[in-house]
Design a protein around this motif. Structure first.
Motif, PDB file in Angstrom:
ATOM      1  N   ARG A  26      34.676 -43.779  66.791  1.00  0.00           N
ATOM      2  CA  ARG A  26      34.653 -43.039  68.061  1.00  0.00           C
ATOM      3  C   ARG A  26      33.450 -42.109  68.118  1.00  0.00           C
ATOM      4  O   ARG A  26      32.980 -41.759  69.193  1.00  0.00           O
ATOM      5  CB  ARG A  26      35.950 -42.235  68.227  1.00  0.00           C
ATOM      6  CG  ARG A  26      37.133 -43.116  68.601  1.00  0.00           C
ATOM      7  CD  ARG A  26      38.411 -42.312  68.744  1.00  0.00           C
ATOM      8  NE  ARG A  26      39.501 -43.178  69.192  1.00  0.00           N
ATOM      9  CZ  ARG A  26      40.770 -42.768  69.321  1.00  0.00           C
ATOM     10  NH1 ARG A  26      41.092 -41.505  69.043  1.00  0.00           N
ATOM     11  NH2 ARG A  26      41.700 -43.603  69.735  1.00  0.00           N
ATOM     12  N   ALA A  27      32.948 -41.709  66.951  1.00  0.00           N
ATOM     13  CA  ALA A  27      31.759 -40.856  66.927  1.00  0.00           C
ATOM     14  C   ALA A  27      30.480 -41.674  67.086  1.00  0.00           C
ATOM     15  O   ALA A  27      29.386 -41.133  66.991  1.00  0.00           O
ATOM     16  CB  ALA A  27      31.726 -40.056  65.630  1.00  0.00           C
ATOM     17  N   GLY A  28      30.630 -42.979  67.266  1.00  0.00           N
ATOM     18  CA  GLY A  28      29.465 -43.817  67.496  1.00  0.00           C
ATOM     19  C   GLY A  28      28.742 -44.249  66.242  1.00  0.00           C
ATOM     20  O   GLY A  28      27.604 -44.719  66.299  1.00  0.00           O
ATOM     21  N   GLY A  53      43.927 -39.214  51.959  1.00  0.00           N
ATOM     22  CA  GLY A  53      45.233 -39.851  51.895  1.00  0.00           C
ATOM     23  C   GLY A  53      45.784 -39.870  50.483  1.00  0.00           C
ATOM     24  O   GLY A  53      45.481 -38.999  49.664  1.00  0.00           O
ATOM     25  N   ALA A  54      46.551 -40.891  50.190  1.00  0.00           N
ATOM     26  CA  ALA A  54      47.223 -40.963  48.894  1.00  0.00           C
ATOM     27  C   ALA A  54      46.226 -40.982  47.746  1.00  0.00           C
ATOM     28  O   ALA A  54      46.509 -40.484  46.664  1.00  0.00           O
ATOM     29  CB  ALA A  54      48.119 -42.200  48.859  1.00  0.00           C
ATOM     30  N   ALA A  55      45.036 -41.545  47.989  1.00  0.00           N
ATOM     31  CA  ALA A  55      44.023 -41.554  46.933  1.00  0.00           C
ATOM     32  C   ALA A  55      43.618 -40.144  46.550  1.00  0.00           C
ATOM     33  O   ALA A  55      43.088 -39.903  45.470  1.00  0.00           O
ATOM     34  CB  ALA A  55      42.792 -42.345  47.396  1.00  0.00           C
ATOM     35  N   ALA A 107      42.850 -37.481  57.210  1.00  0.00           N
ATOM     36  CA  ALA A 107      41.862 -38.531  57.453  1.00  0.00           C
ATOM     37  C   ALA A 107      41.278 -38.460  58.855  1.00  0.00           C
ATOM     38  O   ALA A 107      40.175 -38.947  59.089  1.00  0.00           O
ATOM     39  CB  ALA A 107      42.505 -39.903  57.240  1.00  0.00           C
ATOM     40  N   GLY A 108      41.999 -37.874  59.779  1.00  0.00           N
ATOM     41  CA  GLY A 108      41.568 -37.958  61.166  1.00  0.00           C
ATOM     42  C   GLY A 108      41.081 -36.665  61.769  1.00  0.00           C
ATOM     43  O   GLY A 108      40.517 -36.669  62.856  1.00  0.00           O
ATOM     44  N   GLY A 109      41.291 -35.573  61.077  1.00  0.00           N
ATOM     45  CA  GLY A 109      40.850 -34.298  61.630  1.00  0.00           C
ATOM     46  C   GLY A 109      41.485 -34.036  62.980  1.00  0.00           C
ATOM     47  O   GLY A 109      42.681 -34.266  63.178  1.00  0.00           O
ATOM     48  N   GLU A 110      40.654 -33.548  63.914  1.00  0.00           N
ATOM     49  CA  GLU A 110      41.173 -33.184  65.239  1.00  0.00           C
ATOM     50  C   GLU A 110      41.727 -34.389  65.988  1.00  0.00           C
ATOM     51  O   GLU A 110      42.534 -34.258  66.897  1.00  0.00           O
ATOM     52  CB  GLU A 110      40.045 -32.566  66.076  1.00  0.00           C
ATOM     53  CG  GLU A 110      39.595 -31.219  65.540  1.00  0.00           C
ATOM     54  CD  GLU A 110      38.365 -30.708  66.284  1.00  0.00           C
ATOM     55  OE1 GLU A 110      37.999 -31.336  67.303  1.00  0.00           O
ATOM     56  OE2 GLU A 110      37.804 -29.702  65.831  1.00  0.00           O
ATOM     57  N   ASP A 111      41.209 -35.538  65.599  1.00  0.00           N
ATOM     58  CA  ASP A 111      41.538 -36.764  66.302  1.00  0.00           C
ATOM     59  C   ASP A 111      42.795 -37.426  65.722  1.00  0.00           C
ATOM     60  O   ASP A 111      43.142 -38.548  66.066  1.00  0.00           O
ATOM     61  CB  ASP A 111      40.335 -37.712  66.138  1.00  0.00           C
ATOM     62  CG  ASP A 111      40.330 -38.778  67.203  1.00  0.00           C
ATOM     63  OD1 ASP A 111      41.005 -38.589  68.227  1.00  0.00           O
ATOM     64  OD2 ASP A 111      39.656 -39.803  66.997  1.00  0.00           O
ATOM     65  N   VAL A 131      42.678 -44.424  60.280  1.00  0.00           N
ATOM     66  CA  VAL A 131      42.342 -43.239  61.069  1.00  0.00           C
ATOM     67  C   VAL A 131      40.900 -42.818  60.807  1.00  0.00           C
ATOM     68  O   VAL A 131      40.156 -42.487  61.734  1.00  0.00           O
ATOM     69  CB  VAL A 131      43.320 -42.091  60.753  1.00  0.00           C
ATOM     70  CG1 VAL A 131      42.853 -40.800  61.416  1.00  0.00           C
ATOM     71  CG2 VAL A 131      44.709 -42.439  61.227  1.00  0.00           C
ATOM     72  N   ALA A 132      40.510 -42.856  59.536  1.00  0.00           N
ATOM     73  CA  ALA A 132      39.145 -42.451  59.202  1.00  0.00           C
ATOM     74  C   ALA A 132      38.140 -43.373  59.881  1.00  0.00           C
ATOM     75  O   ALA A 132      37.116 -42.923  60.422  1.00  0.00           O
ATOM     76  CB  ALA A 132      38.954 -42.471  57.685  1.00  0.00           C
ATOM     77  N   ALA A 133      38.413 -44.673  59.861  1.00  0.00           N
ATOM     78  CA  ALA A 133      37.496 -45.631  60.487  1.00  0.00           C
ATOM     79  C   ALA A 133      37.452 -45.413  61.996  1.00  0.00           C
ATOM     80  O   ALA A 133      36.381 -45.453  62.614  1.00  0.00           O
ATOM     81  CB  ALA A 133      37.945 -47.054  60.156  1.00  0.00           C
ATOM     82  N   ARG A 134      38.607 -45.172  62.574  1.00  0.00           N
ATOM     83  CA  ARG A 134      38.651 -44.969  64.016  1.00  0.00           C
ATOM     84  C   ARG A 134      37.877 -43.713  64.413  1.00  0.00           C
ATOM     85  O   ARG A 134      37.114 -43.712  65.382  1.00  0.00           O
ATOM     86  CB  ARG A 134      40.103 -44.847  64.482  1.00  0.00           C
ATOM     87  CG  ARG A 134      40.251 -44.832  65.983  1.00  0.00           C
ATOM     88  CD  ARG A 134      41.693 -44.653  66.411  1.00  0.00           C
ATOM     89  NE  ARG A 134      42.149 -43.283  66.194  1.00  0.00           N
ATOM     90  CZ  ARG A 134      43.341 -42.827  66.588  1.00  0.00           C
ATOM     91  NH1 ARG A 134      44.202 -43.650  67.175  1.00  0.00           N
ATOM     92  NH2 ARG A 134      43.687 -41.579  66.362  1.00  0.00           N
TER      93      ARG A 134
END
Lengths: 411, 210, 918, 98
Positions: free
Chosen positions: C138-140, C390-392, C405-409, C131-134
């Motif tokens: 998406r933010a470019g 996340g779990a970390a 990890a994903g915030g609003e997204d 999710v974080a990577a996505r």
């Protein structure tokens, strides 16, 4: 599957009791600042050789948790100059009887050290050191590449490496020991003698009266003192700054690392200054390696990874069989280095403050030797002959004991 | 290595006098580079005249020298501009490397030196100090990334940028001409090492089918 | 076989063959050595290091403390975890007894390093990392996503639901989106193992043995604007008697084996937990066909999980515990509760909760703090450039993980019920049989001894017991040891903390760190423009710094001694030629050039006339010589400085340092022209003939071209500089030309000298010739403790200049001590022994025998050669008070002999200097 | 593994730099006027603080300019870097193409 208990895997049993955890008393005859190897050895010899036991060893963290816990445990005495050879050889002789003296299995193993030469100048410097050692009564030999390979068959002595091995100096009596056990052994004997080992006790300041320090201020309260003996390695500058005493010490990170446990492959110790690597195989089977000192001043107990990478490149060059050994853990200590790569031991401008610092990368091997000589210096209030050449004033007279060639840092 | 180096060399005797001719310092490795398949191609740049220009950047000197040379000198750090038959690279606050494919080295030094002198500047001939390589192809930046730590993404190192940095253990000067076109200049004594390392990298990235 | 149909991401259509402990087995692509062996019912992989007890797989991945193996084929590699070894066809492995074995031959596989820059590095491709990577993609942003396992998804087993879809579908969709996004690099089988300053992360990509010449492992050196640590968490065991027996396993490991590899690790399963997460394992294993019983150490059990257990016929007992195990090589029963009731099982799953995998946060100094609700140490505090999710970060519930990890997204997942976690380090029992670190055979009794001995720090306990020092670096045992120690000390665990996490996170092969820096690429090989000629001429090279210099040119059948004698005789008798191009050269320009050089050289340079050459010495501030060379004045405002080969960069740095940091007002600029100019020494009585022959338009007569002068000329239109400089005492010329024309000019000189028998000579001959004249080599005859006065070079130390670098130090008491070591010559009195360089010098006793140590030393031999000119060996030496001892005979120990040698002045050949002008 | 901001070249790897120790130590105007003690202090004695330290670094593999840095010796974090002494003064660092 192999035999259930591999050779070398068994570790000795420790004594059931090591040290008390006393509260600091209001005052001591001698306050040793720094509960590392040097501080603990000084405490032990103060008690054993001089009967001085109203002593506190103050340690800011956990006992022997600084460089004593972070070094690569090499012990040798094959130094060039008479002054260095004398203190390190005295130390090596003490190492040879230390297990009995301490009644503690310190795993001292005299397996010899090879200092490799890679260039013509390395060869000249090596022969010079070997001949000096012999004239000083220190065991030393110059070996050609074939003889190097006989002692340590895994060293690549072929011509097809970037800096071929031209030979090596060999000191058979050199060795390794288990650093923690050495510290604990000294601590146990000091504790038995009634010396107070006080952990989590950071020295924060000194109370001064004229040219004497009367009280050591600590995180656990004020402690009045007869003599203050500084054994704080990389933190010596920080302490002396509080007294307004400047020294030529610079504190740098020094990194080391270990591999996983391996079947015995490396019977000795190999050092190579030219490519900055030294390596031995410890009792349990791990390869223990040291790197060059990181370039900048640092108190962070961590260094830069490119230093490790370069060290690994050198290791795989010299020992091709190490390619698939694994780096398991790396760490760093804080070494205090001086312009001539020799220690500073002896008096300070304060009559009752004695300093023992600046051992750079040589501190562990010196532990019993300097403990012995520094205790004598503390007990008698004058430098023991072995430490006299290492007085702070040599930087004023210029009488350096230059163990690394070109003396002096950039202006 | 010996075979590569010794190609084209003979121990000449008195009976074969030589007319002094420019020899490319990497001549012995040219065949190796040509034999590399795939991209990026690694080719030897032609030998050109080059001077190290040192002059105070303030007070109009760079502009005056540039005007006289018929081009511009780069104003920003780590950038380059074109000269009529060469390039100008900004190496430091008061330092430029100016090249010329047309002028003889010593004439190039004299010319730039004369232009710099009124401004308290100077030029020193460094034509033979470095040698140039061209890396051409979409994977050029990737190849360099195996030895260079600087940010080579086109957004950070696009056309017009240059940088002095390390490739492996050797100091190099990188010049970005296009996303797929970079030049690498290296001191000639290190050039063999740099080429060998580039070739070793390139070969490992272009697996030859078994 | 314990393979279960319908489970696992293995390719069952293909079969691989491998050998373990000499027995052949099969596996499928996607299997690890651990899963393949467990599939065949092999649970014991090796034996423990101290006690020889059986050891098997306990964890799912790098945290496993038990399943160590030795790889033998395709290439020996020691001490790998079976859980991390991908099975390949032909793999040969065996169990180990605590120590691995290195190969006996060099590893020819390639390893390399690659530098990567990105805006965001995400470590871990589990739900949080994906999710974080996505979100970043998406933010470019430029994103690098690394994950240490072969496939993405992390701990998602496939049974979860994300955004209303089955988790695997969601993972595939995210991975596809990342693959399609520009500026995203996604690497699996890539372990981020170290985190250093300023967003620098090292990640090792395992690429397989390969046969195509590509790298076996690649070290990605990543500079990231932001590091997102989404590395998950590691389950923690609970300590009880005989908890080291194969068949005792982390609950998460059994679940992972089932869902990744289709392996059901046991048929009769007991799950012992104080954490809800183990219930999922219980239910999954039940659904895969095992009979399962849950023993929950907490008095209150999670109602939802309990209800689902009841539906699947999984009994749940609350408020009980496991006290021990029975079995031999494999567990056959758990001993439950105070009554030690025997509950038969072939798999005992344990969960004491989870430890966040915050290593990469900790590597850069991120603090960890005890969280009593989490029953774990978790990241506390902010770090620049680093985020833990996340779990970390101690966030375990999937819905929360995704949100964090994903915030609003963020995608959504169903909420989870959470029952308060229990804190249970160990159950009651015999401490000597309660293993805390099974990799080190370290027990609660060992910790108790350490505490009893007076230890109160976890660092001491670790060192005393060796807990946490094995291949896994205490991933499962570290916090456990803190907990047990705290209990024994009667202190809260938070007051003890944990031992420090240090790089690397997982073991890294040495060769992977060496990368490409091996063999000739270990360090640059520097060569001159004429190197190919030297090679072709059969030169033997020596390493001088990074340079390869021709040391001598042996004729067929010659050894070095013979070749050097021949080369020396040629130079003194006729003419020789040497490539001196490695000398450092610095163009010093500007109106204040002379001022700068006056500061830095001991002698005056500003008075040098244009067209002339002067020798100079440089000292450090301490007054010790550190370089020497010649200086040519090219113009009023221009000098050419030469330095020694090995010191060239150092001297330029030194000059720049003074110029930039101390005397920035000086109008001088320095340019290195070391490679620009090639320099050839043409030396010997016939050198004038040779040079005259090549440069016909230059008057090379002594009157027209005096010693220590230079002239410019051209040859075929190419500028050439000639200088009358001699390092041999012979008539000699230095010929300089740009490096492009150097090979031809060298050939031209060699050709022109043919009629005089011109002889190429190397550095060894150069050294002999200069030593015969008493010229020191800096770095050989000096060692950083030698002043110009010690070298007998007071003539090169200006008395006029008010100051120069080093001058003040000459006035220190130690610098004027008459017993300083001074450079002298030594002639062995037997006229046959060549003293080994480096030999020490002692007073010669009356009986000629070396006394017992310690023997005072007077100095040492710095240079020693056989001299063709003298017809005997000679040496240079640094001797205490040497110049006052001229004529004295001293002793030099050589092996068992004491060789007598007479001290003399340093100039042994042509002391009048008659040969210099030819 | 520091990323050190060269005032000229921008952020570069630590491996491109050489450490020069304590900053702002001027060479004595007249060394001969110093006694041995004073000379030794200039020659060998340096600050060695645990904390903020003003240092010299040289961007050896880049522009070869010396720079002055303020760094924390505990955390190694650079608080600032700037040109050393003679570095030509510039109104502002030119924009780098992004």
């Amino acid at each position: 599957m192999n035999s259930p208990v591999p050779p070398g895997a068994a570790l000795p049993d420790h004594p059931d009791f090591l040290w008390r955890t006393p509260e600091p008393k209001p005052s001591y005859d001698v306050v040793i600042v720094g509960g590392g190897g040097h501080g603990l050895a000084t405490a032990h010899y103060l008690a054993q050789n001089h009967g001085i036991t109203n002593v506190a060893v103050l340690e800011r963290g956990w006992l022997a948790g600084g460089n004593m816990a972070r070094n690569t445990t090499l012990i040798r005495s094959n130094y060039l100059w008479d002054e260095s050879a004398a203190i390190y050889e005295h130390s090596l002789k003490l190492w040879e009887g230390l297990e009995d003296d301490l009644g503690y299995p310190i795993l001292f193993s005299q397996r010899g050290v090879l200092n490799l030469a890679h260039t013509e100048q390395d060869v000249r410097d090596s022969v010079r050191r070997v001949e000096a050692n012999r004239l000083n009564g220190i065991d030393a030999e110059w070996l050609g590449p074939d003889e190097v390979a006989k002692i340590c068959p895994i060293v690549n002595v072929s011509d097809d490496i970037r800096y071929p091995v031209q030979g090596a100096t060999y000191q058979p009596r050199a060795g390794i020991a288990k650093h923690d056990y050495v510290a604990w052994g000294f601590a146990r004997r000091a504790d038995e003698a009634g010396i107070d080992i006080i952990q989590d006790c950071e020295v924060t300041d000194f109370v001064v009266d004229g040219d004497r320090v009367t009280t050591v201020r600590t995180s656990r309260g004020d402690i009045a003192c007869g003599t203050v003996a500084l054994c704080a390695a990389g933190h010596t500058s920080v302490l002396l700054d509080r007294l307004g005493v400047r020294t030529p010490l610079q504190s740098h990170p020094l990194q080391a690392l270990v591999s996983e446990l391996l079947e015995p492959v490396h019977p000795t110790i190999v050092m190579s200054n030219a490519v900055h690597v030294y390596v031995s195989q410890a009792h349990k089977g791990e390869l223990v390696m040291g790197a060059g000192v990181d370039g900048y001043n640092g108190y962070g107990q961590r260094g830069a990874f490119h230093v490790i990478e370069r060290q690994m490149a050198a290791a795989v060059e010299l020992f091709p069989v190490f390619a698939r050994a694994h780096l398991l853990r790396s760490w760093a200590g804080i070494v205090d280095v001086t312009p001539d790569a020799s220690p500073i031991v002896g008096h300070t401008p304060y009559a009752n403050v004695l300093v023992n610092a600046g051992w750079g990368t040589g501190g562990f091997k010196a532990t019993p030797g300097i403990g012995w000589a520094f205790a004598d210096t503390v007990a008698h209030g004058r430098p023991h002959p072995l430490v006299a050449p290492f007085a702070l004033d040599r930087f004023v007279t210029g009488a350096l004991v230059d163990e690394h060639g070109a003396a002096g840092v950039a202006h | 290595m010996t075979a590569e180096l010794s190609s084209g060399v003979e121990l000449r005797s008195a009976s074969s006098p030589v007319v002094l001719t420019r020899r490319h310092p990497l001549e012995g490795r040219r065949a190796t580079l040509e034999a590399l398949t795939g991209e990026p191609s690694i080719t030897l740049e032609p030998l050109v005249s080059a001077v190290d220009l040192r002059v105070d950047p303030d007070g109009g000197a760079p502009e005056a020298i540039a005007a006289a040379l018929g081009g511009t000198l780069p104003r920003s750090p780590d950038t380059w501009t074109e000269l009529p038959d060469g390039v100008a690279l900004r190496l430091g606050p008061d330092e430029w490397l100016l090249t010329s494919a047309a002028a003889d080295p010593h004439r190039w030094e004299d010319r730039v030196d004369a232009l710099a002198a009124p401004h308290g500047g100077m030029a020193v001939d460094v034509s033979a100090q470095r040698v140039g390589l061209r890396l051409h192809g979409p994977a050029a930046r990737d190849l360099l990334a195996f030895g260079c730590s600087i940010d080579l993404r086109p957004t950070a190192f696009g056309r017009g940028r240059c940088a002095q940095t390390l490739f492996g253990q050797a100091a190099v000067l990188l010049v970005a001409h296009a996303e797929d076109d970079l030049r690498l200049h290296v001191r000639t004594s290190f050039a063999g090492y740099v080429v060998d390392r580039l070739v070793d990298t390139a070969r490992s990235l272009r697996p030859t089918p078994a | 076989m314990s393979r279960v149909d319908g489970y696992g991401r293995i390719d069952r259509t293909r079969t691989l063959a491998f050998t373990f402990d000499g027995v052949g087995y099969t596996a499928h692509p996607g299997d690890t050595l651990a899963s393949a062996l467990l599939a065949h019912g092999v649970t014991t992989l090796g034996t423990s290091i101290r006690l020889g007890r059986p050891r098997g797989v306990m964890g799912a991945w790098t945290e496993d403390p038990g399943g160590l193996v030795q790889i033998e084929e395709p290439f020996p590699e020691p001490m790998l975890l079976a859980t991390t070894v991908d099975v390949v066809d032909g793999l040969v492995a065996r169990g180990v007894a605590g120590q691995g074995r290195l190969a006996e031959v060099a590893d020819t596989a390639r390893y390399d390093h690659r530098h990567v820059h990105c805006d965001v590095l995400v470590v871990g491709a589990g739900p949080a990392g994906l999710v974080a990577a996505r979100t970043a993609a998406r933010a470019g942003l430029d994103v690098v996503l690394v994950d240490d396992r072969p496939t993405p998804g992390g701990t998602l087993t496939g049974t979860e639901t994300v955004d209303g879809r089955p988790a695997p579908e969601w993972v595939d969709a995210v991975v596809a989106e990342l693959a399609a996004a520009p500026h995203v690099t996604h690497l699996q089988a890539t372990t981020a193992f170290g985190h250093y300053d300023d967003g620098f992360v090292l990640a090792l990509e395992r690429r397989g043995e390969g046969s195509d010449g590509g790298a076996r492992a690649r070290d990605h050196r990543i500079r990231a604007g932001r590091v997102v640590v989404a590395a998950g968490a590691i389950e923690r065991p609970i300590v009880f008697e005989d908890d080291d027996r194969p068949g005792v396993m982390l609950a998460s490991a059994a679940r992972d084996l089932l869902h990744r590899h289709g392996v059901l690790a046991g048929r009769e399963v007991v799950v012992f937990t104080v954490d809800d997460s183990a219930y999922a394992a219980a239910l999954d294993l039940r659904q895969a066909g095992a009979s399962v019983r849950v023993l929950d150490g907490r008095s209150e059990v999670p109602p939802g999980w309990t209800r689902r257990c009841a539906e699947l016929d999984v009994p749940v007992e609350a408020g009980t515990d496991v006290r021990g195990t029975l079995g031999s090589d494999r567990v056959r029963a758990a001993l439950v509760g105070e009554s030690r009731r025997e509950v038969p099982c072939d798999l005992l799953l344990v969960s004491g909760g989870w430890n966040p995998t915050a290593h990469l946060f900790s590597h850069v100094g991120g603090p960890l703090r005890w969280d009593p609700e989490l029953v774990a140490f978790r990241p506390a505090g902010e770090l620049p450039r680093t985020t833990v999710v996340g779990a970390a970060n101690g966030t375990y519930a999937l819905a929360d993980v995704l949100r964090e990890a994903g915030g609003e997204d963020a995608p959504t997942a169903p909420p989870e019920e959470i029952t308060p976690r229990g804190m249970l380090w160990r159950t009651a029992g015999d401490p000597a049989r309660q293993f805390v670190d099974i990799a080190r055979d370290a027990t609660v009794a060992d910790i108790a001894r350490a505490v009893g001995a007076g230890m109160t720090s976890v660092e001491h306990v670790k060192r005393y017991t060796t807990i946490g020092t094995a291949h896994d670096q205490g991933k499962t045992s570290g916090v456990l040891a803190s907990g047990v120690t705290a209990e024994l000390l009667g202190r809260p665990v938070e007051s003890l903390g944990t031992t420090t996490f240090r790089p690397p996170f997982t073991p890294v092969p040495f060769a992977a760190l060496a990368g490409r820096d091996r063999g000739d690429l270990f360090d640059p090989v520097r060569t001159t423009a004429v190197h190919a000629w030297h090679v072709a001429a059969g030169a033997v090279f020596e390493d001088v710094g990074q340079w390869k210099r021709a040391r001598h040119y042996p004729a067929p059948g010659e050894d070095m001694a013979a070749a050097v004698l021949r080369e020396c005789a040629a130079v003194r008798g006729s003419v020789g030629i040497m490539d001196g191009s490695t000398l450092g050269k610095i163009d010093v320009r500007g109106p204040d050039a002379g001022v700068l050089l006056d500061h830095l050289y001991t002698n005056l340079m500003s008075t040098l006339k244009v067209g002339r050459v002067r020798y100079g010495v440089m000292c450090g501030n301490d007054g010790m010589v550190f370089d020497d060379g010649t200086v040519l004045r090219l113009a009023e405002d221009r000098f050419l400085v030469t330095t020694t080969t090995g010191n060239a960069a150092h001297v330029l740095d030194w000059m720049e340092e003074w110029l930039q940091t101390e005397w920035p007002h000086l109008r001088v600029r320095l340019t290195s022209v070391t490679e620009q100019w090639s320099i050839f020494a043409v030396a010997g009585p016939r050198s004038r003939d040779v040079v005259g022959r090549v440069f016909g338009d230059v008057d090379v007569s002594n009157d027209a071209f005096g010693f220590m002068t230079w002239q410019d000329t051209t040859l075929d239109g190419v500028p050439v500089r000639l200088a009358r400089i001699s390092f041999s005492g012979e008539l000699a010329f230095e010929v300089s030309v740009d490096a492009w024309h150097a090979p031809d000019l060298w050939a031209r000189l060699v050709a022109a000298g043919a009629e005089d028998g011109i002889t190429p000579y190397g550095t060894e001959t150069m050294h002999v010739l200069r030593a015969e004249k008493g010229y020191p080599i800096i770095g050989q005859d000096t060692d950083g403790t030698v002043t110009p006065h010690d070298l007998g070079m007071s003539w090169a130390v200006s008395k006029k200049k008010p100051d120069f670098v080093g001058k003040r130090s000459f006035a220190r008491p130690v610098a004027t001590d008459p017993q300083r070591k001074q450079l002298v010559s030594l002639l062995p009195t037997d006229a046959t022994t060549t003293l080994p360089e480096g030999s020490q010098i002692v007073a010669l006793p009356d009986d000629g025998r070396l006394p017992p140590p310690p023997v005072p030393m007077l100095g040492h031999v710095t240079s020693s050669y056989r001299s063709a000119a003298l017809g005997r060996p000679f040496a240079l030496a640094l001797v205490a008070g040497g110049r006052d001892r001229v004529g004295e005979v001293v002793g030099i120990p050589v092996g068992d002999m004491l060789i007598a040698a007479q001290i003399g002045g340093t100039v042994l050949v042509d002391p009048e200097g008659a040969r210099r002008d030819g | 593994m520091q990323l050190i901001t060269c005032p000229w070249c921008g952020p570069r790897e630590e491996t491109e730099f050489r450490y020069g120790g304590q900053a702002d130590l001027a060479y004595p105007a007249d060394p001969s006027a110093l006694d041995d003690e004073q000379w030794a202090r200039f020659l060998f004695f340096r600050d060695n603080p645990k904390g903020t330290f003003a240092e010299r670094w040289c961007h050896d593999a880049g522009c070869r300019r010396w720079l002055r840095a303020v760094r924390d010796t505990r955390t190694y974090v650079f608080a600032e870097t700037g040109p050393y002494g003679s570095f030509p003064r510039r109104s502002a660092r030119p924009e780098r193409s992004a």
